[in-house]
Enzyme design. Structure first.
Site, PDB file in Angstrom:
ATOM      1  N   SER A 144       0.844  -1.194   0.000  1.00 32.38           N
ATOM      2  CA  SER A 144       0.000   0.000   0.000  1.00 32.38           C
ATOM      3  C   SER A 144       0.877   1.240   0.000  1.00 32.38           C
ATOM      4  CB  SER A 144      -0.903   0.016   1.236  1.00 32.38           C
ATOM      5  OG  SER A 144      -1.556   1.265   1.378  1.00 32.38           O
ATOM      6  N   TYR A 157      -1.774   1.008  10.761  1.00 37.88           N
ATOM      7  CA  TYR A 157      -1.885   0.293   9.486  1.00 37.88           C
ATOM      8  C   TYR A 157      -0.689   0.607   8.592  1.00 37.88           C
ATOM      9  CZ  TYR A 157      -3.580  -0.728   4.758  1.00 37.88           C
ATOM     10  OH  TYR A 157      -3.700  -1.181   3.457  1.00 37.88           O
TER      11      TYR A 157
END
Length: 251
Positions: A144, A157
């Site tokens: 990501s 995250y």
């Protein structure tokens, strides 16, 4: 074995209900992929995903897999490879978590880290060794852009994805020249169940767009794929932004 365009005939998906993974599987089945393993926690959703891919003409099998149970990975994944060569492994499991809750409840933050990073390290090493033993294959990690620089709004995250990204790059270096191709895919905000209800930032993308980028990356034997491509420059600028300035950005 892969076809002349570098696309796989057999695919193992770790995270078998991932919308990005299923979009990728559908796209590859439309090309040449004929055998698909969907690995994930047993659930109606996993079986529904398998049926959807079978309807496209693929031989689809499911296998019980839990990212949070690394002690089982070697046995579970070993049985898949024992059934025949796997041309591509797509590591697509992960959780977004809830930043506010995870800050209040460290155990929840640890679960995010264990799923996104520790589980991926275990599964990545097990499948990398299996691919190396068979002498060919691609190992694709869904990373990501959040891992490029941890933001205040989702640093738990983001830090887990930063770890995953660094691990995948290092693994790719370690496997260079062995016949195993490692590719890191860095999507931005993807419209999916995971992000439902969140504010959509600029350059948001879709599972199908990520799937298209994965296919192109496989054909080119890319090592890193940004989705959309414009995020490469955006994240480079953010990565080099002075910290005092970065803290004031509304991100």
């Amino acid at each position: 074995m892969k076809d002349a365009f570098g696309l796989p005939q057999s695919l193992l998906v770790l995270g078998g209900t991932s919308e990005i993974a299923l979009a990728t599987a559908r796209r590859l089945i439309g090309r040449r992929t004929r055998t698909v393993w969907l690995a994930g926690r047993p659930s109606p959703g996993l079986e529904e995903a398998a049926e959807g891919l079978r309807a496209l003409g693929a031989d689809v099998r499911t296998v019980a897999f839990d990212a949070l149970d690394p002690e089982s990975h070697e046995t579970v994944l070993g049985k898949v490879f024992a059934e025949g060569d796997i041309d591509m492994v797509l590591l697509a499991f992960g959780v977004l978590g809830d930043q506010a809750r995870d800050e209040r409840e460290p155990a929840s933050a640890v679960r995010v880290a264990q799923t996104n990073y520790t589980g991926a390290v275990s599964a990545g090493l097990v499948t990398a060794r299996a691919l190396q033993t068979q002498g060919h294959g691609s190992l694709v990690f869904l990373s990501s852009v959040a891992g490029e620089r941890a933001r205040r709004s989702n640093f738990i995250y983001g830090s887990s994805k930063a770890g995953l990204d660094a691990f995948a790059q290092g693994l790719g270096d370690a496997l260079h020249g062995t016949g195993v191709h490692v590719m890191v895919v860095r999507p931005g905000f993807v419209r999916s169940r995971m992000t439902a209800g969140l504010e959509e930032p600029p350059l948001a993308t879709t599972p199908d767009a990520v799937a298209t980028a994965v296919e192109l990356g496989l054909r080119r034997r890319s090592e890193t794929v940004w989705v959309p491509g414009a995020l490469r420059l955006t994240m480079s600028a953010l990565r080099h932004t002075p910290r005092a300035v970065f803290r004031r950005l509304p991100i």
